[in-house]
Design an enzyme around this catalytic site. Structure first.
Site, PDB file in Angstrom:
ATOM      1  N   GLY A   1       0.818  -1.209   0.000  1.00  0.00           N
ATOM      2  CA  GLY A   1       0.000   0.000   0.000  1.00  0.00           C
ATOM      3  C   GLY A   1       0.847   1.253   0.000  1.00  0.00           C
ATOM      4  N   ALA A   2       0.229   2.386   0.411  1.00  0.00           N
ATOM      5  CA  ALA A   2       0.861   3.708   0.311  1.00  0.00           C
ATOM      6  C   ALA A   2       1.393   3.869  -1.114  1.00  0.00           C
ATOM      7  CB  ALA A   2       1.969   3.881   1.349  1.00  0.00           C
TER       8      ALA A   2
ATOM      9  N   HIS B   1       4.090   1.974  -8.286  1.00  0.00           N
ATOM     10  CA  HIS B   1       3.179   0.829  -8.184  1.00  0.00           C
ATOM     11  C   HIS B   1       2.200   0.815  -9.373  1.00  0.00           C
ATOM     12  CE1 HIS B   1       4.079   1.453  -3.748  1.00  0.00           C
ATOM     13  NE2 HIS B   1       4.406   0.191  -3.922  1.00  0.00           N
TER      14      HIS B   1
ATOM     15  N   GLN C   1       8.129  -9.012   7.833  1.00  0.00           N
ATOM     16  CA  GLN C   1       9.334  -8.531   7.160  1.00  0.00           C
ATOM     17  C   GLN C   1       9.918  -7.279   7.816  1.00  0.00           C
ATOM     18  OE1 GLN C   1       7.052  -7.883   3.386  1.00  0.00           O
ATOM     19  NE2 GLN C   1       8.482  -6.196   3.083  1.00  0.00           N
TER      20      GLN C   1
ATOM     21  N   LYS D   1      13.664  -1.333  -7.917  1.00  0.00           N
ATOM     22  CA  LYS D   1      14.277  -0.538  -6.842  1.00  0.00           C
ATOM     23  C   LYS D   1      14.714  -1.478  -5.716  1.00  0.00           C
ATOM     24  CE  LYS D   1      12.110   2.237  -3.923  1.00  0.00           C
ATOM     25  NZ  LYS D   1      12.651   1.894  -2.587  1.00  0.00           N
ATOM     26  N   ASP D   2      13.864  -2.481  -5.457  1.00  0.00           N
ATOM     27  CA  ASP D   2      14.221  -3.492  -4.450  1.00  0.00           C
ATOM     28  C   ASP D   2      14.938  -4.633  -5.178  1.00  0.00           C
ATOM     29  OD1 ASP D   2      12.898  -2.419  -1.982  1.00  0.00           O
ATOM     30  OD2 ASP D   2      11.211  -2.428  -3.363  1.00  0.00           O
TER      31      ASP D   2
ATOM     32  N   SER E   1       9.149   5.995  -3.652  1.00  0.00           N
ATOM     33  CA  SER E   1       9.065   5.065  -2.532  1.00  0.00           C
ATOM     34  C   SER E   1       7.958   5.539  -1.607  1.00  0.00           C
ATOM     35  CB  SER E   1      10.401   5.076  -1.763  1.00  0.00           C
ATOM     36  OG  SER E   1      10.215   4.534  -0.470  1.00  0.00           O
TER      37      SER E   1
HETATM   38  O1  PAF Z   1       8.074  -4.619  -1.944  1.00  0.00           O
HETATM   39  C1  PAF Z   1       7.106  -4.679  -1.177  1.00  0.00           C
HETATM   40  O2  PAF Z   1       6.231  -3.806  -1.151  1.00  0.00           O
HETATM   41  C2  PAF Z   1       6.988  -5.860  -0.228  1.00  0.00           C
HETATM   42  O3  PAF Z   1       8.233  -6.276   0.216  1.00  0.00           O
HETATM   43  C3  PAF Z   1       6.189  -7.032  -0.822  1.00  0.00           C
HETATM   44  C4  PAF Z   1       6.899  -7.636  -2.024  1.00  0.00           C
HETATM   45  C5  PAF Z   1       4.807  -6.574  -1.221  1.00  0.00           C
HETATM   46  C6  PAF Z   1       6.052  -8.140   0.224  1.00  0.00           C
HETATM   47  O4  PAF Z   1       5.400  -7.691   1.360  1.00  0.00           O
END
Ligand code: PAF
Length: 294
Positions: free
Chosen positions: A31-32, A37, A61, A164-165, A200
């Site tokens: 979200g956010a 996204h 996480q 980015k990740d 982000s």
């Molecule tokens: O990148 C993210 O937003 C999170 O790490 C994900 C992949 C949705 C898992 O919670």
């Protein structure tokens, strides 16, 4: 657009979609939402009949409970944004729909939960031992756990993640392959603000002063990319570290130049087919990461 909060209701709906031989694209998020996204949703819509976006702030996480608490939760606005790009389905479950009390207890006790693999052994080798892995113990285990759960619930044909990740993407590819999940993983380009700052969900937490200096991160990465023709890897590292540490508001966590596949640091350009420069730092109280493929 339909919003589901229960696994069973989502699956009843998706079973019909699958019976009609329609393909499902999946964009997992916490979200956010921002334009980055929405770009993933747009890419998914081009290749799939139905696009599902999940919005779930995954407790397993987060290694810092304060960070989990502060994570922005903006479902109403997120829904509007997803509607604007014609997303078909939102899956926004409560925590109790995704985790048993026992799983959450393991997290509370900081015991790494290895039970989410359905009996298979998943070993990320060195992938989770570097960069984010050293800064955020247990983080990638939590990411892999929730993404594998979401894949099993949604059963997508394809799933989309932002580059980015970069390390997260490598971990998810490895997890998907090791568990034999039939999902095609697509990494999508980083979406940036006009001044270069990588989009982000955390950017909204920057103060006006911090926001002003934030573009230095991307500027440093782009300079490194330009400099690579004439400078050694060691020189690029010295340059980038000096740039960031010269900004008093920034606290550098790491700047690494790594093999894009193994994520292990390289010391010369010939060591890997593709090389990526990755950075993590704190700007005030906000932790930001970014990267550029060299
Ligand atoms: O990148 C993210 O937003 C999170 O790490 C994900 C992949 C949705 C898992 O919670």
């Amino acid at each position: 657009m339909i919003i589901f909060t229960r696994v069973q209701e989502l699956q009843d709906h998706l079973n019909i979609v699958q019976d009609q031989q329609k393909t499902i694209g999946f964009v997992p998020t916490m979200g956010a939402l921002h334009e980055g996204h929405l770009a993933l949703v747009k890419i998914s819509k081009k290749s799939n009949d139905i696009t599902v976006c999940s919005i779930f702030v995954n407790p397993t996480q987060f290694n810092d409970p304060g960070d989990l608490e502060k994570y922005p939760r903006t479902l109403e606005n997120d829904s509007k944004m997803l509607e604007s790009v014609d997303c078909d389905i939102i899956f926004a479950p409560p925590v109790s729909e995704m985790y048993s009390a026992a799983e959450l207890e393991l997290k509370r006790q900081k015991v790494e939960d290895k039970d989410w693999t359905g009996g298979k052994t998943v070993d990320f080798g060195q992938l989770d031992k570097v960069m984010e892995g050293t800064q955020r113990p247990g983080h990638f285990n939590g990411v892999a756990q929730v993404v594998s759960k979401l894949f099993r619930i949604v059963k997508p044909n394809r799933a989309y993640f932002g580059q980015k990740d970069f390390q997260q993407l490598a971990i998810i590819r490895s997890m998907t392959q090791q568990l034999g999940l039939p999902v095609e993983i697509t990494g999508c380009p980083i979406v940036r603000e006009s001044d270069g700052l990588a989009m982000s969900s955390r950017n909204v937490r920057l103060t006006a002063t911090e926001r002003k200096v934030a573009p230095l991160i991307a500027k440093t990465l782009f300079s490194v990319k330009e400099m690579k023709e004439k400078h050694s890897i060691a020189e690029l590292k010295t340059f980038a570290e000096a740039q960031i540490t010269s900004e008093p508001l920034m606290q550098l966590e790491y700047f690494e130049i790594v093999d894009a596949e193994t994520l292990q640091p390289v010391s010369n350009y010939k060591e890997a087919k593709s090389i990526v420069a990755c950075i993590a730092l704190k700007l005030g109280s906000v932790r930001l990461i970014d990267n550029v493929i060299l």
